[in-house]
Design an enzyme around this catalytic site. Structure first.
Site, mmCIF file in Angstrom:
data_model
loop_
_atom_site.group_PDB
_atom_site.id
_atom_site.type_symbol
_atom_site.label_atom_id
_atom_site.label_comp_id
_atom_site.label_asym_id
_atom_site.label_seq_id
_atom_site.Cartn_x
_atom_site.Cartn_y
_atom_site.Cartn_z
ATOM 1 N N GLU A 1 -19.545 8.658 60.542
ATOM 2 C CA GLU A 1 -20.567 7.609 60.534
ATOM 3 C C GLU A 1 -21.486 7.706 61.749
ATOM 4 O O GLU A 1 -22.684 7.445 61.647
ATOM 5 C CB GLU A 1 -19.877 6.230 60.497
ATOM 6 C CG GLU A 1 -19.248 5.946 59.148
ATOM 7 C CD GLU A 1 -18.133 4.920 59.204
ATOM 8 O OE1 GLU A 1 -17.029 5.268 59.695
ATOM 9 O OE2 GLU A 1 -18.343 3.785 58.775
ATOM 10 N N HIS B 1 -13.004 5.272 50.788
ATOM 11 C CA HIS B 1 -12.975 5.274 52.254
ATOM 12 C C HIS B 1 -11.768 4.434 52.669
ATOM 13 O O HIS B 1 -11.772 3.204 52.515
ATOM 14 C CB HIS B 1 -14.275 4.685 52.831
ATOM 15 C CG HIS B 1 -14.255 4.586 54.320
ATOM 16 N ND1 HIS B 1 -15.046 5.354 55.144
ATOM 17 C CD2 HIS B 1 -13.497 3.820 55.149
ATOM 18 C CE1 HIS B 1 -14.783 5.054 56.405
ATOM 19 N NE2 HIS B 1 -13.845 4.120 56.430
ATOM 20 N N LEU B 2 -10.739 5.097 53.186
ATOM 21 C CA LEU B 2 -9.490 4.404 53.488
ATOM 22 C C LEU B 2 -9.192 4.490 54.982
ATOM 23 O O LEU B 2 -8.707 5.509 55.481
ATOM 24 C CB LEU B 2 -8.329 5.044 52.704
ATOM 25 C CG LEU B 2 -8.556 5.257 51.190
ATOM 26 C CD1 LEU B 2 -7.377 6.013 50.576
ATOM 27 C CD2 LEU B 2 -8.764 3.927 50.491
ATOM 28 N N CYS C 1 -0.873 2.825 58.587
ATOM 29 C CA CYS C 1 -0.349 3.559 57.431
ATOM 30 C C CYS C 1 0.685 4.613 57.823
ATOM 31 O O CYS C 1 1.677 4.828 57.132
ATOM 32 C CB CYS C 1 -1.523 4.191 56.676
ATOM 33 S SG CYS C 1 -1.032 4.930 55.135
ATOM 34 N N ARG C 2 0.438 5.266 58.970
ATOM 35 C CA ARG C 2 1.382 6.299 59.407
ATOM 36 C C ARG C 2 2.757 5.691 59.685
ATOM 37 O O ARG C 2 3.786 6.237 59.268
ATOM 38 C CB ARG C 2 0.850 6.957 60.693
ATOM 39 C CG ARG C 2 1.046 8.432 60.737
ATOM 40 C CD ARG C 2 0.363 9.026 61.924
ATOM 41 N NE ARG C 2 -0.742 8.181 62.422
ATOM 42 C CZ ARG C 2 -1.577 8.550 63.371
ATOM 43 N NH1 ARG C 2 -1.457 9.720 63.931
ATOM 44 N NH2 ARG C 2 -2.540 7.746 63.787
ATOM 45 N N ARG D 1 -24.950 0.544 65.052
ATOM 46 C CA ARG D 1 -24.307 0.152 63.807
ATOM 47 C C ARG D 1 -24.485 -1.362 63.659
ATOM 48 O O ARG D 1 -24.109 -2.127 64.554
ATOM 49 C CB ARG D 1 -22.820 0.483 63.859
ATOM 50 C CG ARG D 1 -22.137 0.017 62.610
ATOM 51 C CD ARG D 1 -20.649 0.040 62.731
ATOM 52 N NE ARG D 1 -20.072 -0.489 61.511
ATOM 53 C CZ ARG D 1 -18.908 -1.081 61.446
ATOM 54 N NH1 ARG D 1 -18.184 -1.214 62.534
ATOM 55 N NH2 ARG D 1 -18.461 -1.522 60.309
#
Ligand code: ADP
Length: 417
Positions: free
Chosen positions: A403, A225-226, A301-302, A108
């Site tokens: 990915e 894409h979050l 986020c959780r 990558r």
């Protein structure tokens, strides 16, 4: 199992993520994560996966008796740089007699500038170009280059392939990538919008089209894409037409610790009022802002959702700001696609958070977007599918990204496997 395995490497400045992928099935056989590289505390953790093509009789030797998903940790104190981590990976492969099955390595690479609109076999010329791109990605590209050099020294006979986060967005039209600043900055420094997460969008777009029963060339998609980093992309005819990240990944959405779009006068405001220099402001906007900055609690986020449920005011506000801004961005991407066939959610938050999806789509009824709460609740934790009301268009979809698999596919193709 096929006899052709591909190693996928993703190097950060002090970390290395690796995955060993079956070129034929795309399954992950082994993954690893090296952390604290360049310090004496460096270590690498290996994780094994149950592989459907490994016969039960072979399993004991392949997995050394370990169960599915078992992990084990190896200290890198003796050789604690990226080369040490890749050497430990080779040692691990050798223990399981896998070393000769690895046929190519995919890397990558964050920034390919304007030079690369697709993946490439890494040559000395490519390395020179990646070095030229360092000013565009001063933290990421040097780390990616370190990984490439480590792989070349430990596996000298293998083909290395570079897969760029920016490449998919090279189809953006000039009016989408040009900043309204003196044109000279583009000519001299390549200062323009590039976009990131391209490998994810390239994987998700055809998978979404398949769920819609269409060819990706005939679809207008807005993909969100979050993850910790987050961006949206307008995909039409299989090509990126616009995206929310810019010359760096800071532009666009509210992210875990990044502010996303902000008044460009922020730098002078903070210099004059808070005595901050450019480095301090850049650090603040990249590492202390976003969900973390607003909530004063967490970038995760959780955690934010759980705290918001319990009435935490900062967490509630963070969730509102994030989803409102996301909805605005999705609507703006529909300009680039000239209408949309589907909105697609992916990434850790997009794939798992029914709350974020529901709040965001709630703002977008005027575009005809709907949500079926039952489907929204059910389509999580790796599931793919339609979460809008039956028969309604545009559709709303969830498509898990992969990915690493995309990098492995490109690597296999370019290495002629
Ligand atoms: P990265 O960008 O580092 O690859 P990921 O794509 O793994 O990140 O996404 C990480 C984010 O996904 C975190 O904010 C995490 O809280 C969030 N996430 C994962 N599972 C859930 C869930 N069940 N509900 C809400 N958010 C989730």
């Amino acid at each position: 199992m096929s006899d052709k395995l591909i190693l996928v490497l993703n190097c950060g400045s002090s970390s290395l993520k690796g995955a060993l992928i079956d070129n034929h099935s795309g399954e992950v056989i082994l993954s690893c994560l090296a952390e604290k590289l360049t310090t004496p505390d460096a270590y690498i953790t290996f994780k094994y996966f149950e592989h459907p093509n490994v016969k039960p009789a072979d399993r004991a030797s392949w997995f050394n008796g370990r169960a599915d998903g078992d992990k084990h940790e190896v200290s890198l104190s003796g050789n604690h740089d990226h080369t040490g981590a890749v050497q430990a990976l080779l040692d691990e492969l050798t223990t399981h007699n896998l070393q000769n099955l690895v046929k190519a390595i995919g890397h990558r690479v964050v920034h390919g500038g304007e030079k690369y609109s697709g993946s490439v076999v890494i040559t000395d010329d490519v390395i020179a170009t990646l070095e030229e791109c360092i000013p565009l990605a001063p933290l990421h590209n040097p780390a990616n280059l370190t990984g490439i050099r480590a792989a070349q020294s430990i596996f000298p006979e293998l083909t290395n392939v570079g897969v760029f986060d920016t490449a998919f967005h090279q189809t953006m039209p000039e009016h989408a990538y040009t900043y309204a600043v003196p044109r000279e900055l583009y000519r001299k420094y390549g200062f323009r919008r590039y976009g990131f997460h391209g490998t994810s969008f390239r994987y998700v777009a055809p998978a979404a089209a398949q769920i819609l029963g269409k060819n990706v060339e005939d679809c207008a998609l807005v993909i969100a894409h979050l993850g910790n980093g987050a961006s949206v992309c307008a995909v039409k005819n299989g090509e990126s037409k616009d995206t929310s990240m810019g010359v760096t990944p800071l532009e666009g959405l509210v992210m875990g610790t990044r502010s996303g779009d902000i008044d460009p006068s922020t730098c002078s405001f903070l210099a004059e009022n808070a005595g901050m220099d450019v480095k301090a402001v850049t650090d603040l906007l990249n590492k202390k802002s976003g969900l973390l900055g607003i909530s004063e609690l967490s970038n995760d986020c959780r955690t934010i959702q759980e705290a918001a449920d319990e009435g935490h005011a900062g967490a509630k506000l963070a969730l509102e700001v994030m989803t409102y801004r996301l909805a605005k961005y999705i609507a703006s991407m529909a300009v680039a696609t000239d209408g949309i066939d589907a909105l697609v959610f992916t990434g850790g938050i997009g794939e798992n958070s029914n709350v974020v999806r529901s709040k965001t789509v709630g703002y977008l009824g005027f575009l005809g977007l709907t949500i079926d709460e039952k489907a929204n609740d059910a389509t999580r934790f790796g599931a793919a599918g339609i979460i809008s009301e039956a028969g309604k268009t545009p559709a709303v979809l969830v498509v898990p990204t992969n990915e690493e698999r995309m990098i492995a596919m490109d690597t296999g193709r370019l290495a002629g496997l």
